[in-house]
Design a protein around this motif. Structure first.
Motif, PDB file in Angstrom:
ATOM      1  N   ASP A 268      55.301  39.265  19.227  1.00  0.00           N
ATOM      2  CA  ASP A 268      56.613  39.668  19.734  1.00  0.00           C
ATOM      3  C   ASP A 268      57.539  40.160  18.626  1.00  0.00           C
ATOM      4  OD1 ASP A 268      56.393  39.239  22.550  1.00  0.00           O
ATOM      5  OD2 ASP A 268      56.359  37.094  22.165  1.00  0.00           O
ATOM      6  N   GLY A 269      57.466  39.573  17.434  1.00  0.00           N
ATOM      7  CA  GLY A 269      58.307  40.038  16.340  1.00  0.00           C
ATOM      8  C   GLY A 269      57.956  41.449  15.923  1.00  0.00           C
ATOM      9  N   THR A 270      56.651  41.753  15.845  1.00  0.00           N
ATOM     10  CA  THR A 270      56.204  43.098  15.500  1.00  0.00           C
ATOM     11  C   THR A 270      56.599  44.098  16.585  1.00  0.00           C
ATOM     12  OG1 THR A 270      54.323  42.150  14.309  1.00  0.00           O
ATOM     13  CG2 THR A 270      54.185  44.475  14.877  1.00  0.00           C
ATOM     14  N   VAL A 271      56.455  43.695  17.849  1.00  0.00           N
ATOM     15  CA  VAL A 271      56.825  44.577  18.955  1.00  0.00           C
ATOM     16  C   VAL A 271      58.327  44.853  18.936  1.00  0.00           C
ATOM     17  CG1 VAL A 271      56.920  44.768  21.480  1.00  0.00           C
ATOM     18  CG2 VAL A 271      54.874  43.843  20.377  1.00  0.00           C
ATOM     19  N   ASN A 272      59.140  43.855  18.573  1.00  0.00           N
ATOM     20  CA  ASN A 272      60.582  44.047  18.464  1.00  0.00           C
ATOM     21  C   ASN A 272      60.902  45.141  17.443  1.00  0.00           C
ATOM     22  OD1 ASN A 272      63.220  43.447  16.926  1.00  0.00           O
ATOM     23  ND2 ASN A 272      63.489  42.230  18.770  1.00  0.00           N
ATOM     24  N   THR A 273      60.251  45.089  16.287  1.00  0.00           N
ATOM     25  CA  THR A 273      60.475  46.111  15.258  1.00  0.00           C
ATOM     26  C   THR A 273      60.075  47.487  15.768  1.00  0.00           C
ATOM     27  OG1 THR A 273      60.049  44.463  13.535  1.00  0.00           O
ATOM     28  CG2 THR A 273      59.935  46.771  12.890  1.00  0.00           C
ATOM     29  N   PHE A 325      72.275  42.230  20.007  1.00  0.00           N
ATOM     30  CA  PHE A 325      73.221  41.255  19.465  1.00  0.00           C
ATOM     31  C   PHE A 325      73.900  41.867  18.249  1.00  0.00           C
ATOM     32  CE2 PHE A 325      69.321  40.409  17.110  1.00  0.00           C
ATOM     33  CZ  PHE A 325      69.768  40.265  15.801  1.00  0.00           C
ATOM     34  N   SER A 326      75.124  41.449  18.006  1.00  0.00           N
ATOM     35  CA  SER A 326      75.846  41.916  16.827  1.00  0.00           C
ATOM     36  C   SER A 326      76.795  40.825  16.353  1.00  0.00           C
ATOM     37  CB  SER A 326      76.632  43.199  17.133  1.00  0.00           C
ATOM     38  OG  SER A 326      77.581  42.979  18.155  1.00  0.00           O
ATOM     39  N   SER A 327      76.943  40.740  15.037  1.00  0.00           N
ATOM     40  CA  SER A 327      77.852  39.784  14.410  1.00  0.00           C
ATOM     41  C   SER A 327      78.235  40.361  13.058  1.00  0.00           C
ATOM     42  CB  SER A 327      77.187  38.415  14.247  1.00  0.00           C
ATOM     43  OG  SER A 327      78.029  37.522  13.542  1.00  0.00           O
ATOM     44  N   GLY A 328      79.394  41.051  13.032  1.00  0.00           N
ATOM     45  CA  GLY A 328      79.786  41.727  11.800  1.00  0.00           C
ATOM     46  C   GLY A 328      78.777  42.812  11.458  1.00  0.00           C
ATOM     47  N   ALA A 329      78.252  42.766  10.228  1.00  0.00           N
ATOM     48  CA  ALA A 329      77.264  43.756   9.809  1.00  0.00           C
ATOM     49  C   ALA A 329      75.861  43.434  10.296  1.00  0.00           C
ATOM     50  CB  ALA A 329      77.261  43.863   8.285  1.00  0.00           C
ATOM     51  N   GLY A 332      70.979  43.653  15.879  1.00  0.00           N
ATOM     52  CA  GLY A 332      69.577  43.876  16.197  1.00  0.00           C
ATOM     53  C   GLY A 332      69.371  43.879  17.688  1.00  0.00           C
ATOM     54  N   ILE A 333      68.123  44.008  18.105  1.00  0.00           N
ATOM     55  CA  ILE A 333      67.789  44.036  19.528  1.00  0.00           C
ATOM     56  C   ILE A 333      66.871  42.864  19.849  1.00  0.00           C
ATOM     57  CG2 ILE A 333      67.996  46.555  19.587  1.00  0.00           C
ATOM     58  CD1 ILE A 333      64.883  46.621  19.792  1.00  0.00           C
ATOM     59  N   PHE A 334      66.746  42.561  21.127  1.00  0.00           N
ATOM     60  CA  PHE A 334      65.759  41.580  21.568  1.00  0.00           C
ATOM     61  C   PHE A 334      65.182  42.034  22.900  1.00  0.00           C
ATOM     62  CE2 PHE A 334      69.929  40.119  22.883  1.00  0.00           C
ATOM     63  CZ  PHE A 334      69.769  39.626  24.174  1.00  0.00           C
ATOM     64  N   VAL A 475      74.253  34.346  11.400  1.00  0.00           N
ATOM     65  CA  VAL A 475      75.438  34.993  11.967  1.00  0.00           C
ATOM     66  C   VAL A 475      76.653  34.120  11.686  1.00  0.00           C
ATOM     67  CG1 VAL A 475      74.201  36.216  13.797  1.00  0.00           C
ATOM     68  CG2 VAL A 475      75.013  33.877  14.205  1.00  0.00           C
ATOM     69  N   GLU A 476      77.847  34.710  11.874  1.00  0.00           N
ATOM     70  CA  GLU A 476      79.094  33.952  11.716  1.00  0.00           C
ATOM     71  C   GLU A 476      80.223  34.707  12.395  1.00  0.00           C
ATOM     72  OE1 GLU A 476      81.211  34.364   7.820  1.00  0.00           O
ATOM     73  OE2 GLU A 476      79.210  34.982   7.141  1.00  0.00           O
ATOM     74  N   GLY A 477      81.302  33.976  12.643  1.00  0.00           N
ATOM     75  CA  GLY A 477      82.473  34.598  13.254  1.00  0.00           C
ATOM     76  C   GLY A 477      82.243  34.909  14.720  1.00  0.00           C
ATOM     77  N   GLU A 478      82.316  36.189  15.074  1.00  0.00           N
ATOM     78  CA  GLU A 478      82.133  36.595  16.468  1.00  0.00           C
ATOM     79  C   GLU A 478      80.711  37.112  16.675  1.00  0.00           C
ATOM     80  OE1 GLU A 478      85.314  38.682  18.670  1.00  0.00           O
ATOM     81  OE2 GLU A 478      83.811  40.288  18.921  1.00  0.00           O
ATOM     82  N   VAL A 479      80.064  36.637  17.748  1.00  0.00           N
ATOM     83  CA  VAL A 479      78.713  37.077  18.117  1.00  0.00           C
ATOM     84  C   VAL A 479      78.788  37.667  19.515  1.00  0.00           C
ATOM     85  CG1 VAL A 479      76.320  36.389  18.517  1.00  0.00           C
ATOM     86  CG2 VAL A 479      77.644  35.281  16.704  1.00  0.00           C
ATOM     87  N   THR A 480      78.316  38.895  19.669  1.00  0.00           N
ATOM     88  CA  THR A 480      78.333  39.574  20.966  1.00  0.00           C
ATOM     89  C   THR A 480      76.904  39.874  21.400  1.00  0.00           C
ATOM     90  OG1 THR A 480      80.462  40.614  20.472  1.00  0.00           O
ATOM     91  CG2 THR A 480      79.167  41.582  22.239  1.00  0.00           C
ATOM     92  N   LEU A 481      76.596  39.524  22.636  1.00  0.00           N
ATOM     93  CA  LEU A 481      75.316  39.850  23.253  1.00  0.00           C
ATOM     94  C   LEU A 481      75.582  40.781  24.419  1.00  0.00           C
ATOM     95  CD1 LEU A 481      73.773  36.245  23.477  1.00  0.00           C
ATOM     96  CD2 LEU A 481      73.708  37.823  21.542  1.00  0.00           C
ATOM     97  N   ARG A 482      74.800  41.856  24.529  1.00  0.00           N
ATOM     98  CA  ARG A 482      74.996  42.785  25.645  1.00  0.00           C
ATOM     99  C   ARG A 482      73.670  43.424  26.020  1.00  0.00           C
ATOM    100  NH1 ARG A 482      75.457  48.236  24.033  1.00  0.00           N
ATOM    101  NH2 ARG A 482      75.508  48.556  21.767  1.00  0.00           N
ATOM    102  N   LYS A 483      73.683  44.076  27.189  1.00  0.00           N
ATOM    103  CA  LYS A 483      72.491  44.736  27.696  1.00  0.00           C
ATOM    104  C   LYS A 483      72.562  46.232  27.457  1.00  0.00           C
ATOM    105  CE  LYS A 483      69.676  43.365  30.517  1.00  0.00           C
ATOM    106  NZ  LYS A 483      68.310  42.847  30.571  1.00  0.00           N
TER     107      LYS A 483
END
Length: 497
Positions: A268-273, A325-329, A332-334, A475-483
């Motif tokens: 799954d990790g390789t497929v994610n990349t 997902f995103s958190s500052g800089a 990535g995707i899942f 991650v730190e601060g604000e974490v956003t998950l979206r579709k």
């Protein structure tokens, strides 16, 4: 005057009909005793003994599971579950309901007779029930393996008459009960063929009968040479690049510049990349499972190389959602799941131990170590309020429980994040286990679940671990998950008609 004579033909009474059936059963038994099949006088008694206590079927299931294909493992598990139910029914109800004595052994040649004669009642046959249950259970999951095992099951059932320990009707009743047990198990845990299709209607994708235009990058660290070789034989014009794990991303980036279809073989990790690269280059993705779990490929319906080869040759593909997902800089995707809390620590423990003891044992050991450790819950702002959390899980698509089986996704493009939260408390192990057994979309003081398109967490402490598709980042601060709805085109095998 001659009295009227009643010439009406009446059916025989129940006792007469029973006597006729028993007489026919005895005649069939005697005919089998008088029959001689070359080579069977020694073979069938040995086969009959090998099936004592289900030993033959346990060995067969072990051989099936050793083939390492998901369908074979499911077939083995379903066969054993069917056998267990049939055996329990025979021993608790069958043998005690009809106390029929065993056949008299006088007509049976001594060479065929078992050294140890059964002491239980004759009706129904437990061996026939176990054989039919196992064979039927396997066939419900895999027709090919079922066809291969059916002659062995039939031989075991026949051996019980040939050795003189059962009447033919005992065998028929036992076989019917065993087959019924297999279908009862299927009622509790549906087979994959009964489940809804995992993909939406097909989309346009290149059909590659010989594989021309496909560049497949294979992770050699996943140990997949057999699958890659079969793909190479079936698609001779495909380009296959085998590389070590550290080189995966670089090889995928280079492959994307010359491919019509980007392929990947790994976990799954390789497929994610590979999915991330395919999205950036606007390429369809072909996934060949090659890891330990292969959640995305399994939910997509690609269980092995034959499924992928058929989809590539016919150009069968679907569009699936991608989570981001995103958190500052950090971003990535899942394709499967994203989580914070204790689960990322479990992933790290699993990765630490898997090179030494293997993936599955490492996962069990990691879970035990994490649950026993002295942890503090994650604190994050969710919906304007700060909450202590042991776990926040977000699935790319809704996860469903299938009978008693682990959860899986039916639809990879439903536009929803499946969010599960385990609230902080003094006993994390109890809460986590309760949430796992409670199933999807439940609410309680300990855990909750919702479906949403977007989720925002604030106040996440620096150095907090986030796991996505088996990988871990901080991650730190604000974490956003979206579709990202229907963002990725993936080859998907459609049912044969």
């Amino acid at each position: 005057m001659t009295p009227d004579v009643d010439l009406t033909v009446r059916p025989p009474g129940p006792h007469l009909l029973r006597d006729r059936l028993l007489a026919a059963d005895c005649r069939l038994f005697e005919a089998a005793a008088a029959r001689h099949w070359p080579g069977c006088d020694r073979l069938l008694p040995r086969l009959s003994r090998s099936a004592n206590h289900g030993a033959l079927w346990l060995a067969t299931a072990t051989a099936l599971a050793a083939s390492r294909t998901p369908r074979s493992r499911r077939a083995a598990a379903r066969g054993l579950a069917s056998l267990a139910l049939a055996s329990a029914t025979i021993n608790t109800l069958g043998k005690r309901s009809v106390r029929r004595p065993r056949p008299i052994l006088d007509p049976v040649p001594l060479i065929r007779q078992l050294a140890r004669q059964p002491i239980t009642t004759s009706f129904p046959s437990g061996h026939a029930a176990s054989a039919a249950a196992f064979a039927t259970g396997v066939a419900l999951e895999s027709r090919g393996w079922g066809a291969a095992i059916a002659p062995l099951a039939a031989a075991v059932a026949l051996s019980r008459v040939y050795t003189g320990v059962h009447f033919p009707s005992d065998i028929l009743a036992g076989a019917a009960l065993g087959a019924g047990a297999a279908y009862a198990v299927r009622g509790l845990v549906p087979t994959r063929d009964q489940l809804p299709a995992s993909g939406r209607p097909r989309v346009d994708a290149p059909a590659l009968p010989e594989g021309e235009g496909l560049v497949m990058v294979a992770n050699t660290g996943a140990g997949t040479p057999d699958r890659v070789n079969e793909l190479r034989d079936a698609l001779p014009h495909a380009e296959i690049v085998e590389c070590e794990p550290p080189d995966i991303r670089g090889e995928l980036e280079k492959a994307a510049t010359r491919a019509r279809v980007l392929g990947v073989c790994g976990g799954d990790g390789t497929v994610n990349t590979a999915a991330e690269v395919a999205l950036r280059h606007g390429l369809p993705l072909a996934v060949l499972p090659g890891g330990t779990l292969n959640h995305f490929a399994q939910d997509l319906g690609v269980e092995g190389e034959r499924d992928l080869i058929r989809a590539l040759q016919q150009g069968d593909a679907v569009r699936v959602d991608v989570g981001r997902f995103s958190s500052g800089a950090t971003q990535g995707i899942f394709l499967n799941t994203c989580s914070l809390g204790v689960y990322p620590e479990l992933v790290r423990e699993r990765e630490r131990w898997s090179p030494r003891i293997g993936g599955w044992p490492a996962g069990v050991l990691g879970a035990l170590r994490v649950l026993r450790a002295d942890h503090h819950p994650l604190r994050a702002e969710l919906g304007g309020r700060t909450h202590p959390l042991w776990l926040l899980f977000a699935g790319n698509g809704t996860y469903h429980r299938v009978g008693l089986a682990p959860a899986r996704r039916f639809d990879l493009s439903d536009g929803r994040l499946d969010v599960r939260v385990v609230h902080g408390g003094r006993r994390p192990a109890v809460r986590l286990l309760a949430a796992a057994f409670a199933g999807p979309l439940t609410r309680s003081p300990a855990h909750a679940a919702v479906r949403t398109r977007r989720l925002r967490l604030a106040g996440v402490a620096p150095g907090t671990l986030l796991a996505y598709d088996g990988e871990v980042t901080e991650v730190e601060g604000e974490v956003t998950l979206r579709k990202m709805p229907k963002a990725l085109t993936v080859y998907h095998p459609f049912p044969l008609h």
